[in-house]
Design a protein around this motif. Structure first.
Motif, PDB file in Angstrom:
ATOM      1  N   ALA A  92      -0.839  54.790 -36.897  1.00 11.24           N
ATOM      2  CA  ALA A  92       0.191  54.815 -35.855  1.00 11.24           C
ATOM      3  C   ALA A  92      -0.401  55.097 -34.478  1.00 11.24           C
ATOM      4  N   LYS A  93      -1.433  55.928 -34.414  1.00 15.15           N
ATOM      5  CA  LYS A  93      -1.978  56.356 -33.129  1.00 15.15           C
ATOM      6  C   LYS A  93      -3.325  55.746 -32.780  1.00 15.15           C
ATOM      7  N   SER A  94      -4.011  55.178 -33.776  1.00 18.91           N
ATOM      8  CA  SER A  94      -5.365  54.672 -33.546  1.00 18.91           C
ATOM      9  C   SER A  94      -5.465  53.187 -33.844  1.00 18.91           C
ATOM     10  N   ALA A  95      -6.425  52.561 -33.204  1.00 23.06           N
ATOM     11  CA  ALA A  95      -6.730  51.155 -33.449  1.00 23.06           C
ATOM     12  C   ALA A  95      -8.213  51.040 -33.772  1.00 23.06           C
ATOM     13  N   VAL A  96      -8.544  50.134 -34.670  1.00 24.35           N
ATOM     14  CA  VAL A  96      -9.927  49.844 -35.004  1.00 24.35           C
ATOM     15  C   VAL A  96     -10.536  49.142 -33.796  1.00 24.35           C
ATOM     16  N   ALA A  97     -11.747  49.545 -33.424  1.00 23.09           N
ATOM     17  CA  ALA A  97     -12.413  48.949 -32.261  1.00 23.09           C
ATOM     18  C   ALA A  97     -13.908  48.866 -32.530  1.00 23.09           C
ATOM     19  N   ALA A  98     -14.314  47.825 -33.244  1.00 21.65           N
ATOM     20  CA  ALA A  98     -15.703  47.678 -33.673  1.00 21.65           C
ATOM     21  C   ALA A  98     -16.684  47.577 -32.516  1.00 21.65           C
ATOM     22  N   ASN A  99     -16.234  47.115 -31.359  1.00 18.89           N
ATOM     23  CA  ASN A  99     -17.133  46.928 -30.231  1.00 18.89           C
ATOM     24  C   ASN A  99     -17.313  48.191 -29.393  1.00 18.89           C
TER      25      ASN A  99
END
Length: 149
Positions: free
Chosen positions: A72-79
């Motif tokens: 809900a609060k975080s997003a995956v950000a591989a970069n």
């Protein structure tokens, strides 16, 4: 991804982000601190680079299949160096399936752009990750799981 689950681009982003998150804080990858010099941990440069791939796999399954990641609060950000970002920083447009996707993932090639509009069944993928982690913990190996096959 055409079935609403987890496409290759998202899966690779999850894996890269997981490795970065482990490196940032929870440890378990690469050389480990072996000595103290002035209160600062140092890495034994003579020690071979060791990675427990079983730990990497099970911690990945627990993180994204259990309660180890706040969808809900975080997003995956591989970069990004931390492997994640605040969900509010990702541009989420109304996708073909209506509401906000369960999982958000920043496009590694375009800052702020979400790539999960068609991952409308990711909750099912999350359940499969959880079932796989539980099976590994219970059985001690990767046995055949009909619900995953």
């Amino acid at each position: 991804a055409s079935t609403g689950g987890c496409g290759g681009y998202l899966l690779v982003s999850l894996a890269v982000a997981h490795l970065k998150m482990n490196k940032q804080g929870t440890g378990g990858l690469g050389n480990t601190p072996t000595a103290q010099k002035g209160g600062t941990p140092t890495v034994d440069q003579k020690a071979p680079q060791t990675t427990d791939l079983g730990f990497v796999l099970t911690s990945f399954l627990r993180r994204f299949g259990g309660d180890g990641f706040d969808f809900a609060k975080s997003a995956v950000a591989a970069n990004r160096s931390a492997g994640l970002m605040r969900a509010s920083e990702v541009v989420v447009t109304v996708g073909p399936y209506g509401k906000r996707p369960f999982i958000l993932c920043e496009d590694p090639q375009e800052v702020g752009r979400n790539i999960t509009a068609s991952a409308y069944r990711f909750k099912e993928v999350r359940s499969l990750f959880r079932a796989t982690a539980e099976a590994i913990a219970t059985e001690g190996d990767l046995t055949f799981l009909p619900e995953v096959a």
